[in-house]
Design a protein around this motif. Structure first.
Motif, PDB file in Angstrom:
ATOM      1  N   ALA A 248     -30.127  -3.807  -8.929  1.00  0.00           N
ATOM      2  CA  ALA A 248     -29.484  -2.793  -8.085  1.00  0.00           C
ATOM      3  C   ALA A 248     -30.305  -2.439  -6.860  1.00  0.00           C
ATOM      4  CB  ALA A 248     -29.228  -1.527  -8.905  1.00  0.00           C
ATOM      5  N   ASN A 249     -31.627  -2.370  -6.995  1.00  0.00           N
ATOM      6  CA  ASN A 249     -32.472  -1.837  -5.918  1.00  0.00           C
ATOM      7  C   ASN A 249     -33.436  -2.842  -5.301  1.00  0.00           C
ATOM      8  OD1 ASN A 249     -31.460   0.887  -6.259  1.00  0.00           O
ATOM      9  ND2 ASN A 249     -32.629   0.929  -8.168  1.00  0.00           N
ATOM     10  N   GLY A 250     -33.452  -4.051  -5.807  1.00  0.00           N
ATOM     11  CA  GLY A 250     -34.321  -5.064  -5.228  1.00  0.00           C
ATOM     12  C   GLY A 250     -35.791  -4.685  -5.342  1.00  0.00           C
ATOM     13  N   TYR A 251     -36.514  -4.963  -4.265  1.00  0.00           N
ATOM     14  CA  TYR A 251     -37.960  -4.733  -4.283  1.00  0.00           C
ATOM     15  C   TYR A 251     -38.337  -3.299  -3.915  1.00  0.00           C
ATOM     16  CZ  TYR A 251     -38.361  -9.764  -4.843  1.00  0.00           C
ATOM     17  OH  TYR A 251     -38.268 -11.047  -5.332  1.00  0.00           O
ATOM     18  N   ASN A 252     -37.364  -2.391  -3.839  1.00  0.00           N
ATOM     19  CA  ASN A 252     -37.656  -0.966  -3.624  1.00  0.00           C
ATOM     20  C   ASN A 252     -38.028  -0.319  -4.955  1.00  0.00           C
ATOM     21  OD1 ASN A 252     -37.033  -1.040  -0.857  1.00  0.00           O
ATOM     22  ND2 ASN A 252     -34.858  -0.887  -1.317  1.00  0.00           N
ATOM     23  N   GLY A 253     -39.064  -0.806  -5.547  1.00  0.00           N
ATOM     24  CA  GLY A 253     -39.497  -0.312  -6.842  1.00  0.00           C
ATOM     25  C   GLY A 253     -40.404  -1.332  -7.493  1.00  0.00           C
ATOM     26  N   ALA A 254     -40.755  -1.117  -8.735  1.00  0.00           N
ATOM     27  CA  ALA A 254     -41.647  -2.017  -9.454  1.00  0.00           C
ATOM     28  C   ALA A 254     -41.395  -1.854 -10.941  1.00  0.00           C
ATOM     29  CB  ALA A 254     -43.106  -1.708  -9.116  1.00  0.00           C
ATOM     30  N   SER A 255     -41.900  -2.816 -11.708  1.00  0.00           N
ATOM     31  CA  SER A 255     -41.795  -2.723 -13.161  1.00  0.00           C
ATOM     32  C   SER A 255     -42.989  -1.939 -13.698  1.00  0.00           C
ATOM     33  CB  SER A 255     -41.793  -4.132 -13.765  1.00  0.00           C
ATOM     34  OG  SER A 255     -43.096  -4.708 -13.704  1.00  0.00           O
ATOM     35  N   HIS A 256     -43.046  -1.805 -15.021  1.00  0.00           N
ATOM     36  CA  HIS A 256     -44.196  -1.171 -15.665  1.00  0.00           C
ATOM     37  C   HIS A 256     -45.221  -2.219 -16.095  1.00  0.00           C
ATOM     38  CE1 HIS A 256     -41.077   2.032 -16.269  1.00  0.00           C
ATOM     39  NE2 HIS A 256     -42.080   2.753 -15.820  1.00  0.00           N
ATOM     40  N   GLY A 257     -45.175  -3.387 -15.450  1.00  0.00           N
ATOM     41  CA  GLY A 257     -46.100  -4.464 -15.772  1.00  0.00           C
ATOM     42  C   GLY A 257     -45.387  -5.748 -16.162  1.00  0.00           C
ATOM     43  N   CYS A 258     -44.101  -5.653 -16.496  1.00  0.00           N
ATOM     44  CA  CYS A 258     -43.340  -6.837 -16.883  1.00  0.00           C
ATOM     45  C   CYS A 258     -42.972  -7.671 -15.658  1.00  0.00           C
ATOM     46  CB  CYS A 258     -42.076  -6.428 -17.632  1.00  0.00           C
ATOM     47  SG  CYS A 258     -42.386  -5.771 -19.286  1.00  0.00           S
ATOM     48  N   VAL A 259     -42.457  -8.872 -15.948  1.00  0.00           N
ATOM     49  CA  VAL A 259     -41.908  -9.740 -14.905  1.00  0.00           C
ATOM     50  C   VAL A 259     -40.399  -9.559 -14.938  1.00  0.00           C
ATOM     51  CG1 VAL A 259     -41.687 -12.095 -14.052  1.00  0.00           C
ATOM     52  CG2 VAL A 259     -43.828 -11.362 -15.149  1.00  0.00           C
ATOM     53  N   ASN A 260     -39.846  -8.884 -13.912  1.00  0.00           N
ATOM     54  CA  ASN A 260     -38.409  -8.594 -13.857  1.00  0.00           C
ATOM     55  C   ASN A 260     -37.637  -9.738 -13.210  1.00  0.00           C
ATOM     56  OD1 ASN A 260     -38.724  -5.014 -13.077  1.00  0.00           O
ATOM     57  ND2 ASN A 260     -38.923  -6.107 -15.001  1.00  0.00           N
ATOM     58  N   VAL A 261     -36.484 -10.058 -13.784  1.00  0.00           N
ATOM     59  CA  VAL A 261     -35.552 -11.032 -13.220  1.00  0.00           C
ATOM     60  C   VAL A 261     -34.249 -10.291 -12.922  1.00  0.00           C
ATOM     61  CG1 VAL A 261     -34.278 -13.176 -13.625  1.00  0.00           C
ATOM     62  CG2 VAL A 261     -36.587 -12.909 -14.553  1.00  0.00           C
ATOM     63  N   ARG A 262     -33.634 -10.521 -11.742  1.00  0.00           N
ATOM     64  CA  ARG A 262     -32.393  -9.816 -11.405  1.00  0.00           C
ATOM     65  C   ARG A 262     -31.142 -10.690 -11.485  1.00  0.00           C
ATOM     66  NH1 ARG A 262     -33.151  -8.455  -4.984  1.00  0.00           N
ATOM     67  NH2 ARG A 262     -33.702 -10.535  -4.208  1.00  0.00           N
ATOM     68  N   ASP A 263     -31.335 -12.004 -11.648  1.00  0.00           N
ATOM     69  CA  ASP A 263     -30.205 -12.934 -11.776  1.00  0.00           C
ATOM     70  C   ASP A 263     -29.830 -13.022 -13.257  1.00  0.00           C
ATOM     71  OD1 ASP A 263     -28.552 -15.199 -12.026  1.00  0.00           O
ATOM     72  OD2 ASP A 263     -29.454 -16.147 -10.264  1.00  0.00           O
TER      73      ASP A 263
END
Length: 285
Positions: A248-263
């Motif tokens: 939803a927000n792309g790179y305007n944020g970050a994870s808590h250490g995980c590797v996030n995938v948006r696809d």
């Protein structure tokens, strides 16, 4: 009268005088006349005014600020109902700065009108919903020339980057922090590439070589109470997983250490291919 009689008469007269003197109060002493009142001279009165009669200074009134004039719009260049390359360029530029979240179509409809209205209000331009020269100039000053991919909704080219030497053998999720890409590599050949997002400076994603030790298709974080679908754990609580927030927000944020995938489709396919024991390499190229 003989001498005895004369002495007796003298004593009687003396006794009468003494009794009369003790029985009568002396007359009150005359009152001391009051001191004459002194009248202050006019000069003294003017230099020493009574505190109760001193004039109170009146504060000067502050001038009221003049109201700012409302912005006025210029002639309409294009707006609701129009179509063409100018509208396509407008949509692509609005998309660059987060005001247009739909596909670029070249048609000026309600979505474009709403985006222009929001942009105008934020920038102090007359809010009309159509484009005048002031709106166009401000938009051009904040954006760059749209690429062909932006004008046609084509996906951006995937950055190549370099495969870490540890990714050239076996089955590896090869994760490059410099390009924000995860490559699924088998025998040195890239099978799939997906965009990823990492942790913040406070909660960074660990770097190095790891192995997938656990998988959970419908995982929910026990710490943050957030969904982590298609989680593939490689180091403690850090995992590769799908992130609705990243989607939803792309790179305007970050994870808590995980590797996030948006696809979503890509992570679904990857989850089905990765096995327990497959390696994970996270590095800077």
């Amino acid at each position: 009268m003989n001498s005895r009689g004369m002495i007796a008469a003298a004593l009687a007269a003396l006794l009468t005088t003494t009794i009369a003197a003790c029985a009568t109060e002396p007359a009150a002493a005359p009152a001391t006349p009051p001191a004459p009142e002194t009248t202050a001279s006019p000069a003294a009165a003017s230099t020493s005014p009574s505190p109760s009669t001193a004039p109170t200074p009146t504060p000067s009134a502050k001038p009221k600020p003049k109201p700012k004039p409302s912005p006025t719009s210029g002639p309409r260049l294009f707006g609701n109902g129009d179509s063409g390359d100018d509208v396509r360029d407008l949509q692509a530029r609005l998309k660059q700065i987060g005001w247009f979240n739909a596909g670029v179509t070249g048609f000026y409809g309600n979505v474009t009108t709403e985006a222009v209205t929001g942009f105008q209000g934020k920038r102090g331009i007359a809010v009309t919903g159509f484009v005048d020269q002031t709106t166009l100039d401000r938009l051009y000053a904040m954006t760059r020339e749209p690429t062909e991919a932006e004008l046609t909704n084509a996906p951006p080219p995937v950055p190549e980057g370099k495969l870490d030497p540890r990714c050239l053998t076996g089955r590896v999720m090869c994760i490059d922090k410099s390009t924000s890409m995860l490559r699924w590599v088998i025998g040195g050949t890239v099978q799939k590439s997906v965009e990823v997002r990492f942790g913040s400076q406070e909660l960074p994603t660990r770097e190095g070589q790891f192995s997938v030790f656990s998988k959970s298709r419908d995982h929910v974080s026990s710490i943050y109470k957030t969904p982590m679908p298609f989680a593939m754990f490689f180091s403690g609580g850090q995992a590769v997983h799908y992130s609705p927030d990243f989607a939803a927000n792309g790179y305007n944020g970050a994870s808590h250490g995980c590797v996030n995938v948006r696809d979503h489709a890509a992570i679904t396919s990857l989850y089905d291919q990765v096995n327990i024991g497959d390696r994970v390499v996270i590095y800077w190229s």
